[in-house]
Scaffold this motif. Structure first.
Motif, PDB file in Angstrom:
ATOM      1  N   PRO B 161       0.817  -1.219   0.000  1.00 45.01           N
ATOM      2  CA  PRO B 161       0.000   0.000   0.000  1.00 45.01           C
ATOM      3  C   PRO B 161       0.851   1.269   0.000  1.00 45.01           C
ATOM      4  N   TYR B 162       1.955   1.236   0.724  1.00 46.61           N
ATOM      5  CA  TYR B 162       2.826   2.409   0.763  1.00 46.61           C
ATOM      6  C   TYR B 162       3.314   2.761  -0.641  1.00 46.61           C
ATOM      7  N   GLY B 163       3.775   1.746  -1.356  1.00 47.02           N
ATOM      8  CA  GLY B 163       4.274   1.974  -2.717  1.00 47.02           C
ATOM      9  C   GLY B 163       3.181   2.458  -3.649  1.00 47.02           C
ATOM     10  N   ILE B 164       2.002   1.840  -3.542  1.00 44.21           N
ATOM     11  CA  ILE B 164       0.904   2.227  -4.433  1.00 44.21           C
ATOM     12  C   ILE B 164       0.509   3.679  -4.182  1.00 44.21           C
ATOM     13  N   ILE B 165       0.336   4.023  -2.898  1.00 41.03           N
ATOM     14  CA  ILE B 165      -0.098   5.396  -2.594  1.00 41.03           C
ATOM     15  C   ILE B 165       0.950   6.384  -3.070  1.00 41.03           C
ATOM     16  N   SER B 166       2.199   6.106  -2.757  1.00 34.47           N
ATOM     17  CA  SER B 166       3.270   7.014  -3.136  1.00 34.47           C
ATOM     18  C   SER B 166       3.324   7.207  -4.650  1.00 34.47           C
ATOM     19  N   GLY B 167       3.247   6.107  -5.380  1.00 29.99           N
ATOM     20  CA  GLY B 167       3.330   6.198  -6.834  1.00 29.99           C
ATOM     21  C   GLY B 167       2.095   6.822  -7.448  1.00 29.99           C
ATOM     22  N   TRP B 168       0.939   6.445  -6.942  1.00 27.18           N
ATOM     23  CA  TRP B 168      -0.307   6.918  -7.537  1.00 27.18           C
ATOM     24  C   TRP B 168      -0.507   8.404  -7.298  1.00 27.18           C
ATOM     25  N   LYS B 169      -0.298   8.834  -6.018  1.00 23.69           N
ATOM     26  CA  LYS B 169      -0.537  10.246  -5.704  1.00 23.69           C
ATOM     27  C   LYS B 169       0.473  11.136  -6.404  1.00 23.69           C
ATOM     28  N   GLY B 170       1.731  10.719  -6.409  1.00 24.64           N
ATOM     29  CA  GLY B 170       2.756  11.523  -7.050  1.00 24.64           C
ATOM     30  C   GLY B 170       2.940  12.859  -6.338  1.00 24.64           C
ATOM     31  N   ILE B 180      10.865   9.762   3.570  1.00 26.17           N
ATOM     32  CA  ILE B 180      10.746   8.905   4.758  1.00 26.17           C
ATOM     33  C   ILE B 180      11.464   7.576   4.512  1.00 26.17           C
ATOM     34  N   ILE B 181      11.242   7.007   3.356  1.00 30.50           N
ATOM     35  CA  ILE B 181      11.900   5.736   3.031  1.00 30.50           C
ATOM     36  C   ILE B 181      13.413   5.884   3.046  1.00 30.50           C
ATOM     37  N   GLU B 182      13.882   6.988   2.471  1.00 30.20           N
ATOM     38  CA  GLU B 182      15.331   7.186   2.425  1.00 30.20           C
ATOM     39  C   GLU B 182      15.912   7.267   3.825  1.00 30.20           C
ATOM     40  N   ILE B 183      15.195   7.982   4.716  1.00 30.96           N
ATOM     41  CA  ILE B 183      15.698   8.110   6.089  1.00 30.96           C
ATOM     42  C   ILE B 183      15.764   6.736   6.745  1.00 30.96           C
ATOM     43  N   ILE B 184      14.656   5.983   6.632  1.00 25.11           N
ATOM     44  CA  ILE B 184      14.636   4.672   7.280  1.00 25.11           C
ATOM     45  C   ILE B 184      15.745   3.777   6.731  1.00 25.11           C
ATOM     46  N   SER B 185      15.891   3.793   5.416  1.00 24.87           N
ATOM     47  CA  SER B 185      16.846   2.840   4.860  1.00 24.87           C
ATOM     48  C   SER B 185      18.292   3.286   5.052  1.00 24.87           C
TER      49      SER B 185
END
Ligand SMILES: Nc1ncnc2c1ncn2[C@@H]1O[C@H](COP(=O)(O)OP(=O)(O)OP(=O)(O)O)[C@@H](O)[C@H]1O
Ligand SMILES: Nc1ncnc2c1ncn2[C@@H]1O[C@H](COP(=O)(O)OP(=O)(O)OP(=O)(O)O)[C@@H](O)[C@H]1O
Ligand SMILES: [Mg+2]
Ligand SMILES: [Mg+2]
Lengths: 322, 343, 364
Positions: B161-170, B180-185
């Protein structure tokens, strides 16, 4: 096809585009002025052709009209209402009245869905059928309409040829009984022999259901054949707009002339003696303000006030020749 | 060009016009109808390594499920008297499972030395506390698979869901979610675990929480990238022009078309998670004693590896087999789902 | 005329899950030195497979079940991979359809153009770069000297296709194969590319095989045309003969379904139906089910080639002496009338017909 001089006053405007601008990445470094101030009308029952080279903004125009994009500025009226002001509850109705046929027969059908579910997508969304039996019956009806057989309903898109897929896409659009269809290069990905099938189909259903088309293409001979009026687009602007015959036989704008001179014809003798006309785009980029001016009734050209006289003289010359 | 036509019999009827066929007839599709998945599975079947891995994993999973209710003996029960017994099957006639060991140059029947009653034997031997290694291995594999399952769950519940929302909303939403992903990783996994250990006690709980924080990142990234390309596909545009709601587009169009990416990525993240647990347990901050996991078994076995190699060989072999099998299966799935390799 | 390439009785099958696809079925043709041969036909008719076999670039599941391809006295189909690699990009090069994917986005274009020279020749790097620049000028990249270090994305679609052409001709190949090089381009750019190819042909004297399904393009570029349908060549002849005096009903259908600028009728002619499945190609003429002129024999036996002129052959039973006289569609008759007029006015040459008793004679 239509008579040479359309009388717009008598005909109902179905779509009216007024000073539409569509910029991508507006304000940023990579800003693209995909559409830069265009205006035109599409009358009920006609086929309006839009031609121009790749990147000229044809698809963007179509997608703005069907509200896939929000315009940067300008207005689009459909049937008298400004589409940007359509309320959420009326949106569904708008989605029924205007439909789109896409270019790529391979990308426009979901590969994981059966043909019948693809065609019935609109029926489900708009609750146009009450039960499964009615749904199947309607799908079969649509398959008949586009010349496919009933046992195709349970197949998957990858089993079909390009032309067949395009017909499935047409059936999907027709399912919701639209009044206006935007066809974005519906035949350019198809073989010559298959193109004719699809074009004939589009014309037949137009007659049958009194549809209005915006037909986008870069194949000029096919556009000439199917359209009543044609607009020529370049760099996000309209260069010339007139009846199909006028644009072809009496082109005024140098860009139109250049475009026409490049169309290859299946005639070796003509081809051997063809002279391509170059196009000098300084006429667009010299910084002068230009807008569509009516040169002769129904024939518009992008021009400054001063250039009008020149175009009028050219138009007159054509008509003396006839 | 030189078709030999002399054997064709031409007669008066040969040149009679024939009415054109029914067009319906020509447009008939004769090939059997295969869905995308059926077709993918057909291609997967051709990949021997993937099929073998699939059945191997199926057996391992089955055994693990059995181990929830039944193991040959209690995996945590200690019999100090029976410590460090080598593997033995039945009467000890199978090489490698004889129950004998080399002690100071002499072959000694350890079972006799420990006075193990006749009929009692340990298939994979016992450890230094006399616990049955086979039962412990069964439990350990089950635990590792459980961790794999949880990793899948995080992938599906958070990553997808995270990927879908991120990609879809743009736009802005996408930018923020990607930051956020970059910070976590950017925080190493180990640091996250050690932070967890400060808050919780070592154990399944903290491993799971650590995975929950970081494990789904790759999935989210892949799904986002895929969504970005899918979103501009014309069939998605067609659904939008028909008035389909974003949620229904996600369910009807996006997820089915993302499914191959999702399945393949899960196949890769399961072994990663298993290895992660093994690694933590091995360095002693994973599953606490006395519970068995592949990591603790390896860690225990490693201590006596020079003298009692079997205590490490078997867990090491099993974890390797599981990792390789998952990877081979994932590779096979990727090839099967990837239309480019279609024959 | 000197034949530079000759394909004889080529037959290629593909092994697939559903069975063996008979993609190429007994294809014969030749290429004369310095000419442009256009191969036209519907999608899936086997155009790409044919030329890929010449380049030795067939897919792994392809099987050449018979035939030969003679090039300079050698049969390409019998060469080892090493030998084919020597020919490829050196004596014969190919331009692919998509200008976006045939260039390496991470390599400056100058280097990409010079690469074939470095692979094949013993040319020094400096010399190769000089040649690359020369060829880039030749294909009309303005200011080539300074643009050699630019990357593909810094060029427009039309320029990229020019660069692809530059790579293909940098070795001055004897044969240039272009597989739909203009399909992805606009009419304006397409016209430029076609002019460019004609110009290049004069300058470097290569022979060209040009694949397309756009008959307008064919009329503009070809000297001779071969029409393919369902894995077979069904008609071939000089460009004038194919366009003004076509004989096969499929060629009629193709020409007829294109609107010309003065088509005014309400409907276009459309060839009904779809091409046959090549898993089980039909016994007779593969076009018969879609052919309004089909006769009983069309379902029985494959038609042989009938001779119309020294250069023009068509495989249709309609040309058999016993076949009833058929009237081609109106548009085709118009073309034939135009042909007569042009010949009468001396604008094109009357094709010659010489009686012969050779292999190409008709059946009886
Ligand atoms: N979503 C987008 N973001 C940024 N730029 C875009 C976007 N969509 C289109 N453009 C740009 O807008 C311009 C017009 O594109 P558009 O797709 O309307 O052209 P077109 O006339 O339909 O061309 P084609 O014949 O290739 O389909 C192009 O320069 C294109 O790169
Ligand atoms: N690797 C392959 N495996 C199986 N069938 C193949 C393979 N390559 C080509 N074919 C089949 O061979 C036939 C001819 O294909 P080919 O690509 O030559 O068509 P084409 O005439 O070039 O069409 P297009 O105009 O679409 O490029 C088609 O039916 C195709 O499905
Ligand atoms: Mg477009
Ligand atoms: Mg091809």
């Amino acid at each position: 096809m239509m008579q040479n001089n359309p009388q717009p006053q008598e005909r109902k405007k179905l779509v009216e585009v007024k000073h539409l601008k569509q910029y991508f990445n507006a304000g940023r470094r990579n800003e693209v002025k995909a559409i830069d101030d265009i205006s035109f009308e599409i009358y009920e029952g006609e086929t309006f052709g839009l031609v121009g080279e790749s990147g000229s903004g044809k698809s963007t125009t179509g997608r703005s009209i069907i509200r896939l994009y929000t315009p940067t500025s300008g207005e689009i009226e459909f049937n008298g209402t400004d589409i940007s002001k359509i309320k959420h509850k009326d949106m569904l109705q708008f989605r029924r009245e205007m439909q789109m046929i896409f270019q790529d027969p391979y990308a426009s059908l979901n590969p994981r869905m059966k043909v019948k579910d693809i065609i019935a997508e609109g029926l489900d969304i708009h609750h146009l059928v009450k039960n499964e039996a009615e749904r199947d019956a309607r799908v079969n009806e649509l398959l008949d309409l586009v010349g496919l057989s009933h046992d195709h309903a349970t197949r998957y898109p990858h089993e079909f040829s390009g032309g067949q897929r395009q017909r499935i896409g047409i059936a999907r659009a027709l399912a919701v009984e639209p009044r206006f269809i935007i066809a974005d290069e519906p035949i350019s990905a198809l073989d010559v022999s298959i193109q004719a099938q699809v074009v004939n189909l589009l014309r037949d259903i137009q007659k049958e259901q009194n549809l209005t088309y915006l037909f986008i293409a870069h194949d000029l001979s096919m556009v000439k054949y199917i359209s009543d009026r044609i607009a020529v687009m370049h760099n996000g602007r309209l260069m010339e707009l007139s009846s199909a015959d006028e644009v072809y036989n009496h082109p005024l704008h140098p860009y139109t002339k250049s475009l026409l001179s490049a169309v290859p014809l299946p005639d070796p003798f003509y081809e051997r003696n063809r002279h391509r006309k170059g196009y000098d785009d300084r006429i667009e980029t010299d910084g002068q303000l230009r807008s569509l001016k009516e040169i002769v009734p129904g024939h518009f050209v992008l021009a400054t006030e001063e250039e009008v006289a020149g175009y009028q003289a050219a138009a007159e010359e054509y008509h003396l020749d006839d | 060009m030189a078709d030999n036509t002399s054997d064709i019999k031409l007669n008066a009827d040969s040149f009679k016009p024939v009415a054109a066929n029914n067009v319906d007839e020509q447009e008939k599709i004769s090939a059997p109808s295969l869905t995308f998945f059926q077709d993918a599975i057909r291609r997967l079947r051709k990949n021997k390594a993937a099929v073998f891995s699939f059945w191997l994993l199926a057996i391992i999973i089955l055994i693990s499920i059995v181990s929830i209710w039944w193991t040959p003996s209690d995996p945590n029960a200690q019999h100090v008297a029976y410590a460090n017994l080598p593997p033995k099957i039945a009467n000890g006639s199978i090489p490698g499972f004889t129950g004998k060991a080399n002690v100071g140059g002499n072959i000694v029947d350890k079972y006799a030395a420990a006075k193990v009653p006749k009929g009692t034997y340990y298939v994979l031997g016992t450890d230094y506390l006399g616990r049955d290694l086979f039962s412990r291995l069964m439990k350990g594999v089950a635990l590792s698979l459980l961790i794999g399952l949880l990793a899948t769950l995080f992938d599906l519940v958070i990553g997808v869901p995270y990927g879908i929302i991120s990609g879809w909303k743009g736009g802005k939403t996408d930018t923020i979610m990607q930051r956020i992903i970059e910070i976590i990783s950017s925080i190493p996994n180990l640091v996250v675990v050690i932070l967890m250990l400060l808050l919780f006690t070592p154990g399944l709980g903290s491993i799971v929480v650590a995975m929950g924080i970081t494990g789904w990142i790759t999935m989210a990234r892949l799904v986002r990238a895929e969504t970005l390309t899918l979103k501009t596909q014309e069939y998605i545009l067609a659904a939008r022009t028909l008035g389909e709601s974003p949620l229904r587009i996600a369910l009807k169009h996006l997820i089915p078309n993302l499914s191959s990416t999702i399945i393949i990525q899960t196949m890769f993240s399961i072994p990663t998670a298993i290895f992660f647990e093994a690694f933590l347990s091995f360095i002693g901050i994973g599953i606490p004693a006395p519970n068995a996991s592949l990591g603790t078994l390896l860690s225990d076995g490693q201590k006596t590896f020079r003298f009692l190699p079997y205590q490490m060989w078997y867990p090491a072999a099993v974890i390797s087999i599981i990792m390789i099998a998952f990877n081979l299966l994932a590779d096979g799935l990727r090839d099967a789902f990837d239309p480019k390799t279609q024959e | 005329m000197e034949k530079i390439l000759e394909v004889k009785d080529l037959q290629i099958d593909f092994d697939t899950f559903a069975g063996s696809v008979k993609a190429i079925r007994n294809v014969d043709f030749h290429l004369n030195k310095g000419e442009t041969l256009a191969i036209v036909g519907e999608s899936g008719s086997g155009k790409s497979v044919t030329v890929r076999s010449i380049m030795g670039l067939l897919a792994n599941n392809a099987q050449v079940t018979s035939g030969s391809i003679d090039f300079k006295g050698r049969d390409i189909l019998k060469l080892s991979n090493r030998e084919i690699e020597k020919i490829r990009g050196n004596d014969i090069s190919m331009i692919f359809q998509d200008p976006m994917t045939s260039l390496d986005p991470t390599m400056p274009i100058g280097k990409q153009v010079a690469e074939p020279l470095l692979i094949h020749g013993s040319m020094s790097k400096k010399k190769a770069m000089a040649r690359a620049e020369e060829v880039l000028e030749l294909v009309g990249i303005t200011n080539a000297k300074n643009r050699m270090k630019d990357y593909p994305h810094q060029f427009s679609g039309g320029q990229r296709q020019r660069i692809v052409i530059a790579i293909a001709i940098v070795n001055y190949p004897e044969i240039l194969i272009a597989d739909e090089p203009t399909t992805a381009l606009d009419v304006t750019i397409q016209a430029q590319i076609i002019d460019l190819m004609k110009e290049l042909q004069n300058k470097i004297e290569t022979s060209i095989i040009f694949i397309t399904h756009d008959l307008g393009v064919v009329a503009g570029i070809a000297d001779r045309v071969a029409v393919m349908y369902a894995g077979k060549i069904i008609e071939y002849g000089s460009v004038d003969e194919i366009f003004y005096n076509p004989q096969h009903p499929y060629t009629w259908g193709l020409l007829n379904s294109m609107p010309t600028l003065d088509t005014d009728s309400d409907r276009l002619y459309a060839i009904p139906g779809t091409p046959p499945n090549l898993l089980n190609p039909p016994k007779g003429d593969a076009f018969a089910p879609r052919n309004p002129y089909a006769m009983a024999i069309d379902y029985e036996a494959m038609p042989p080639f009938f001779k119309i002129s020294d250069t023009h052959y068509a495989a249709t039973w309609l040309l058999h002496p016993d076949a009833p006289k058929t009237e081609p569609p109106v548009a085709i008759k118009k073309r034939q009338a135009e042909f007569q007029r042009l010949v009468a006015e001396g604008k094109i040459n009357q094709p010659e017909y010489e009686e012969e008793g050779g292999v190409k004679d008709d059946a009886e």
